[in-house]
Scaffold this motif. Structure first.
Motif, PDB file in Angstrom:
ATOM      1  N   PHE A 235       0.018  -5.083   8.934  1.00  0.00           N
ATOM      2  CA  PHE A 235       0.822  -4.105   8.207  1.00  0.00           C
ATOM      3  C   PHE A 235       2.215  -3.998   8.809  1.00  0.00           C
ATOM      4  O   PHE A 235       2.394  -4.092  10.025  1.00  0.00           O
ATOM      5  CB  PHE A 235       0.157  -2.729   8.259  1.00  0.00           C
ATOM      6  CG  PHE A 235      -1.089  -2.617   7.426  1.00  0.00           C
ATOM      7  CD1 PHE A 235      -2.326  -2.954   7.949  1.00  0.00           C
ATOM      8  CD2 PHE A 235      -1.023  -2.173   6.111  1.00  0.00           C
ATOM      9  CE1 PHE A 235      -3.474  -2.854   7.185  1.00  0.00           C
ATOM     10  CE2 PHE A 235      -2.168  -2.080   5.346  1.00  0.00           C
ATOM     11  CZ  PHE A 235      -3.393  -2.417   5.874  1.00  0.00           C
ATOM     12  N   GLY A 236       3.184  -3.783   7.939  1.00  0.00           N
ATOM     13  CA  GLY A 236       4.503  -3.426   8.409  1.00  0.00           C
ATOM     14  C   GLY A 236       4.512  -2.003   8.937  1.00  0.00           C
ATOM     15  O   GLY A 236       3.514  -1.292   8.853  1.00  0.00           O
ATOM     16  N   LYS A 237       5.656  -1.590   9.470  1.00  0.00           N
ATOM     17  CA  LYS A 237       5.728  -0.272  10.094  1.00  0.00           C
ATOM     18  C   LYS A 237       5.937   0.848   9.086  1.00  0.00           C
ATOM     19  O   LYS A 237       5.946   2.014   9.462  1.00  0.00           O
ATOM     20  CB  LYS A 237       6.818  -0.265  11.163  1.00  0.00           C
ATOM     21  CG  LYS A 237       6.487  -1.203  12.314  1.00  0.00           C
ATOM     22  CD  LYS A 237       7.517  -1.139  13.430  1.00  0.00           C
ATOM     23  CE  LYS A 237       7.091  -2.062  14.571  1.00  0.00           C
ATOM     24  NZ  LYS A 237       8.048  -2.016  15.709  1.00  0.00           N
TER      25      LYS A 237
ATOM     26  N   ILE B 218      -5.382  -8.341   8.209  1.00  0.00           N
ATOM     27  CA  ILE B 218      -4.206  -7.893   7.481  1.00  0.00           C
ATOM     28  C   ILE B 218      -3.250  -7.322   8.501  1.00  0.00           C
ATOM     29  O   ILE B 218      -3.639  -6.509   9.331  1.00  0.00           O
ATOM     30  CB  ILE B 218      -4.564  -6.823   6.449  1.00  0.00           C
ATOM     31  CG1 ILE B 218      -5.469  -7.407   5.369  1.00  0.00           C
ATOM     32  CG2 ILE B 218      -3.301  -6.265   5.813  1.00  0.00           C
ATOM     33  CD1 ILE B 218      -5.810  -6.396   4.298  1.00  0.00           C
TER      34      ILE B 218
ATOM     35  N   PHE C 280       3.722   0.742   2.670  1.00  0.00           N
ATOM     36  CA  PHE C 280       3.454  -0.285   3.670  1.00  0.00           C
ATOM     37  C   PHE C 280       3.303  -1.645   2.995  1.00  0.00           C
ATOM     38  O   PHE C 280       2.501  -1.801   2.064  1.00  0.00           O
ATOM     39  CB  PHE C 280       2.169   0.025   4.437  1.00  0.00           C
ATOM     40  CG  PHE C 280       2.251   1.231   5.305  1.00  0.00           C
ATOM     41  CD1 PHE C 280       1.922   2.488   4.804  1.00  0.00           C
ATOM     42  CD2 PHE C 280       2.671   1.135   6.620  1.00  0.00           C
ATOM     43  CE1 PHE C 280       2.005   3.620   5.601  1.00  0.00           C
ATOM     44  CE2 PHE C 280       2.750   2.259   7.422  1.00  0.00           C
ATOM     45  CZ  PHE C 280       2.419   3.499   6.920  1.00  0.00           C
TER      46      PHE C 280
ATOM     47  N   TYR D 152       0.852  -1.175   0.000  1.00  0.00           N
ATOM     48  CA  TYR D 152       0.000   0.000   0.000  1.00  0.00           C
ATOM     49  C   TYR D 152       0.902   1.243   0.000  1.00  0.00           C
ATOM     50  O   TYR D 152       2.015   1.216   0.531  1.00  0.00           O
ATOM     51  CB  TYR D 152      -0.876   0.051   1.251  1.00  0.00           C
ATOM     52  CG  TYR D 152      -2.089  -0.853   1.225  1.00  0.00           C
ATOM     53  CD1 TYR D 152      -1.983  -2.199   1.532  1.00  0.00           C
ATOM     54  CD2 TYR D 152      -3.347  -0.353   0.910  1.00  0.00           C
ATOM     55  CE1 TYR D 152      -3.096  -3.030   1.524  1.00  0.00           C
ATOM     56  CE2 TYR D 152      -4.470  -1.167   0.897  1.00  0.00           C
ATOM     57  CZ  TYR D 152      -4.335  -2.497   1.207  1.00  0.00           C
ATOM     58  OH  TYR D 152      -5.450  -3.318   1.199  1.00  0.00           O
TER      59      TYR D 152
END
Lengths: 115, 116
Positions: free
Chosen positions: A105-107, A103, A90, A36
């Motif tokens: 999410f990464g940082k 989902i 992201f 994203y």
């Protein structure tokens, strides 16, 4: 449980140079993977998604990502950076089998484009 | 942001005050989510809904409650706001009719909340 790690909270590249944003995931089943993008003062929007149909996934704005199971990676690339690519990116993972699956999410990695 | 409206877009409030954030969708999507975004933490899920009156907790639900009385509206309430709840809050929706559709989320523009 699934997780995602983005290497580098900030990445700077020169305009016209290759963009490489790294993402590694952990999942107990074949995952769904996403990138994203978030432009300043906006929500996130889907850039591309991996659904097991093809390991090389093409997204919007010239971005693509390659799923590598052996490396548990899903790195995002673009051959030539443009100033408009400056944003936060992201990576996200989901096992997606059940209603309760989320989902993750990464940082995030903030991409800076140098003129 | 198409089809998703968050209100208010900005809010400043005082510690101990109740706050309600609203997410309104025109897409008739089944799933709705509330996230908070903080530097160094990415997005963290607060609560989500899988239908009218059907909600569940996410990763960081303490201090928050939600309600969904209509398909199009998902409310997030901070019963007694604290400074640690200063954040940017995002609503997201997904179609949810198939596994992949459930995982493609569409986000609102966010609400910036400051608790003083």
């Amino acid at each position: 449980a699934q997780s995602v790690t983005q290497l580098g909270s900030h990445v700077s590249v020169s305009e016209g140079a290759l963009v490489l944003l790294r993402c590694n995931y952990s999942s107990s089943v074949p995952p769904y993977l996403f990138w994203y993008v978030q432009y300043p003062n906006q929500g996130l929007q889907l850039l591309l998604k991996y659904t097991s149909a093809a390991t090389l996934v093409k997204g919007i704005n010239g971005f693509e990502a390659e799923f590598k199971k052996s490396e548990t990676s899903f790195h995002l690339t673009k051959p030539s950076a443009h100033m408009s690519d400056a944003a936060e990116y992201f990576c996200a993972v989901s096992e997606g089998m059940n209603r309760d699956d989320k989902i993750i999410f990464g940082k995030g990695t903030r991409l800076h484009i140098l003129p | 942001d198409a089809g998703i409206t968050q209100s208010p877009r900005h809010k400043v409030t005082e510690t101990g005050t109740p706050v309600t954030l609203r997410c309104h969708q025109t897409e008739n999507h089944r799933y709705m989510y509330w996230y908070r975004q903080d530097p160094g933490h990415g997005l963290r899920l607060i609560h989500y809904s899988y239908g009218v009156k059907d909600t569940d907790k996410g990763e960081v639900s303490d201090g928050y409650s939600v309600s969904r009385s209509k398909t199009e509206d998902f409310l997030l309430t901070l019963e007694s706001a604290t400074s640690s709840q200063t954040s940017v809050y995002f609503c997201a929706i997904s179609e949810g009719q198939a596994v992949l559709a459930k995982n493609i989320q569409y986000f609102g523009a966010g609400t910036r909340l400051s608790v003083l």
